[in-house]
Design a protein around this motif. Structure first.
Motif, short mmCIF file in Angstrom:
data_model
loop_
_atom_site.label_atom_id
_atom_site.label_comp_id
_atom_site.label_asym_id
_atom_site.label_seq_id
_atom_site.Cartn_x
_atom_site.Cartn_y
_atom_site.Cartn_z
N PRO A 198 -16.17 -37.29 -13.11
CA PRO A 198 -17.31 -36.95 -12.93
C PRO A 198 -18.44 -37.28 -14.09
N LEU A 199 -18.21 -37.10 -15.37
CA LEU A 199 -19.12 -37.64 -16.44
C LEU A 199 -19.16 -39.22 -16.60
N LEU A 200 -18.03 -39.79 -16.08
CA LEU A 200 -18.14 -41.32 -16.12
C LEU A 200 -19.06 -42.07 -15.06
N MET A 201 -18.78 -41.35 -13.83
CA MET A 201 -19.86 -41.65 -12.77
C MET A 201 -21.22 -41.40 -13.28
N TYR A 202 -21.52 -40.33 -13.97
CA TYR A 202 -22.77 -40.07 -14.53
C TYR A 202 -23.33 -41.33 -15.25
N LEU A 203 -22.34 -41.75 -16.16
CA LEU A 203 -22.96 -42.77 -17.07
C LEU A 203 -22.96 -44.10 -16.35
N LYS A 204 -22.19 -44.42 -15.33
CA LYS A 204 -22.63 -45.49 -14.31
C LYS A 204 -23.93 -45.54 -13.63
N LEU A 205 -24.16 -44.37 -13.46
CA LEU A 205 -25.74 -43.97 -12.73
C LEU A 205 -26.89 -43.91 -13.89
N SER A 206 -26.71 -43.79 -15.11
CA SER A 206 -27.79 -43.54 -16.02
C SER A 206 -28.81 -44.58 -16.12
N ASP A 207 -29.70 -44.25 -16.52
CA ASP A 207 -30.79 -45.74 -16.80
C ASP A 207 -30.33 -46.69 -17.51
N GLY A 208 -29.61 -46.49 -18.42
CA GLY A 208 -29.03 -47.65 -19.38
C GLY A 208 -28.18 -48.64 -18.64
N GLN A 209 -27.18 -48.13 -17.91
CA GLN A 209 -26.34 -49.35 -17.17
C GLN A 209 -26.25 -48.62 -15.64
N THR A 210 -27.20 -48.76 -14.82
CA THR A 210 -26.90 -48.31 -13.44
C THR A 210 -25.99 -49.40 -12.64
N ASP A 211 -24.94 -48.82 -12.28
CA ASP A 211 -23.94 -49.57 -11.78
C ASP A 211 -23.35 -48.95 -10.42
N PHE A 212 -24.10 -49.40 -9.35
CA PHE A 212 -23.95 -48.44 -8.09
C PHE A 212 -22.74 -48.76 -7.29
N PRO A 213 -22.20 -50.06 -7.46
CA PRO A 213 -20.84 -50.32 -6.72
C PRO A 213 -19.68 -49.71 -7.47
N LEU A 214 -19.81 -49.55 -8.86
CA LEU A 214 -18.77 -48.99 -9.68
C LEU A 214 -18.79 -47.47 -9.50
N ALA A 215 -19.87 -46.95 -9.51
CA ALA A 215 -20.05 -45.48 -9.16
C ALA A 215 -19.63 -44.98 -7.88
N ALA A 216 -19.85 -45.77 -6.97
CA ALA A 216 -19.35 -45.65 -5.57
C ALA A 216 -17.75 -45.75 -5.42
N ALA A 217 -17.36 -46.74 -6.20
CA ALA A 217 -15.64 -46.75 -5.94
C ALA A 217 -15.19 -45.60 -6.82
N LEU A 218 -15.92 -45.28 -7.88
CA LEU A 218 -15.26 -44.11 -8.54
C LEU A 218 -15.21 -43.02 -7.86
N SER A 219 -16.44 -42.72 -7.04
CA SER A 219 -16.52 -41.43 -6.16
C SER A 219 -15.53 -41.49 -5.11
N LEU A 220 -15.22 -42.89 -4.59
CA LEU A 220 -14.12 -42.71 -3.58
C LEU A 220 -12.80 -42.32 -4.16
N VAL A 221 -12.42 -42.71 -5.50
CA VAL A 221 -11.22 -42.61 -6.13
C VAL A 221 -11.16 -40.87 -6.42
N LEU A 222 -12.25 -40.40 -6.88
CA LEU A 222 -12.31 -38.85 -7.15
C LEU A 222 -12.13 -38.15 -5.55
N MET A 223 -12.68 -38.58 -4.89
CA MET A 223 -12.54 -37.93 -3.24
C MET A 223 -11.17 -38.01 -3.01
N ALA A 224 -10.44 -39.18 -3.05
CA ALA A 224 -9.25 -39.42 -2.73
C ALA A 224 -8.11 -38.61 -3.50
N VAL A 225 -8.48 -38.29 -4.79
CA VAL A 225 -7.43 -37.27 -5.53
C VAL A 225 -7.84 -36.11 -5.01
#
Length: 281
Positions: A237-264
């Motif tokens: 969850p905190l890694l997803m937060y980092l990927k969406l922070s102002d410094g390094q917004t990476d929506f595709p990777l955050a979405a992929a992390l969300s799908l992994v977390l949801m699957a687990v």
């Protein structure tokens, strides 16, 4: 009742059977299917390169491992405290039990940020529990820093997971058939032996299902971890937060992390549902 009234009641029942699930279907589509579809579309941007980067990123595998360890630890601690608490509730008089059940639900009303703030006030470097231990000779710097570690997160998670375990397991304990247990005690079995051989054999599906539920909750918990540890502990969850922070917004990777977390989380919940179904069957 006349024929027209009976016919009207049959028509209403027919409408309920045909269209009664429509509101639930709309809610499911708006608040689950559409967000999930948006996540899948975002993760598939640039031909799914986010999943390739996810596999190659060592932070992701470390976050997944840390999340599993944290969730399993919090779920196990919650189970170790929640099951005896449920047993104690079942042994109380009805009037006292109602009050205890009401009090047990109080932690469930607090948000993760409120719980984290309370733990900081109690166990932080200037918390009143830390001050009491410092008066007994403990090092306040060492004691006060524990709440900001993975062990501190386990304790903070357990604070609101223990009531969930107790409330889930209590009905199974309250409805447990006592006759086999009493028969085992009459035949000479010790109380501990009767508990493990008779009672837990009946209760284990409910206990395992409760463990799966609180473990999946701990996997996705975000607010408490962010307030206590910031981004110092690498969990999903905190890694997803980092990927969406102002410094390094990476929506595709955050979405992929969300799908992994949801699957687990889904796999853990599915395991609990299978165990609960065994009990019902």
């Amino acid at each position: 009742m006349d024929a027209s009234s009976t016919h009207g009641a049959d028509d209403n029942a027919g409408l309920v059977r045909r269209f009664g699930a429509v509101p639930a279907g709309l809610v499911l589509a708006l608040f689950f299917a559409l967000p999930l579809g948006a996540l899948m579309v975002s993760a598939a941007d640039d031909r799914g390169s986010a999943f390739v980067r996810l596999v190659r990123d060592p932070l992701v595998s470390s976050a997944l491992a840390n999340s599993l360890v944290l969730a399993v630890s919090a779920g196990t601690v919650s189970l170790a405290v929640g099951v005896p608490l449920a047993m104690a509730l079942a042994a109380q008089a009805p009037g006292r039990r109602r009050w205890l059940l009401a009090l047990l639900g109080v932690p469930l009303a607090f948000s993760g940020l409120v719980i984290a703030y309370g733990f900081i006030l109690a166990f932080g470097r200037a918390g009143f529990v830390t001050s009491l231990l410092a008066g007994m000779g403990a090092d306040p710097a060492s004691v006060g820093s524990l709440i900001y570690t993975s062990a501190g997160l386990v304790l903070a998670y357990a604070y609101y997971l223990i009531p969930r375990v107790a409330l889930m397991v209590y009905p199974a304990i309250a409805n447990l058939d006592r006759r086999p247990l009493e028969a085992a005690l009459t035949l000479g079995a010790s109380p501990l032996r009767a508990l493990f051989d008779v009672a837990l054999r009946e209760l284990w599906p409910s206990i395992a299902a409760a463990w799966c539920l609180v473990t999946s909750i701990a996997l996705g918990t975000y607010g408490t971890a962010l307030a206590l540890a910031g981004t110092q502990i690498n969990i999903l969850p905190l890694l997803m937060y980092l990927k969406l922070s102002d410094g390094q917004t990476d929506f595709p990777l955050a979405a992929a992390l969300s799908l992994v977390l949801m699957a687990v989380c889904t796999c853990v919940l599915a395991l609990g549902e299978c165990l609960a179904r065994q009990r019902r069957d």
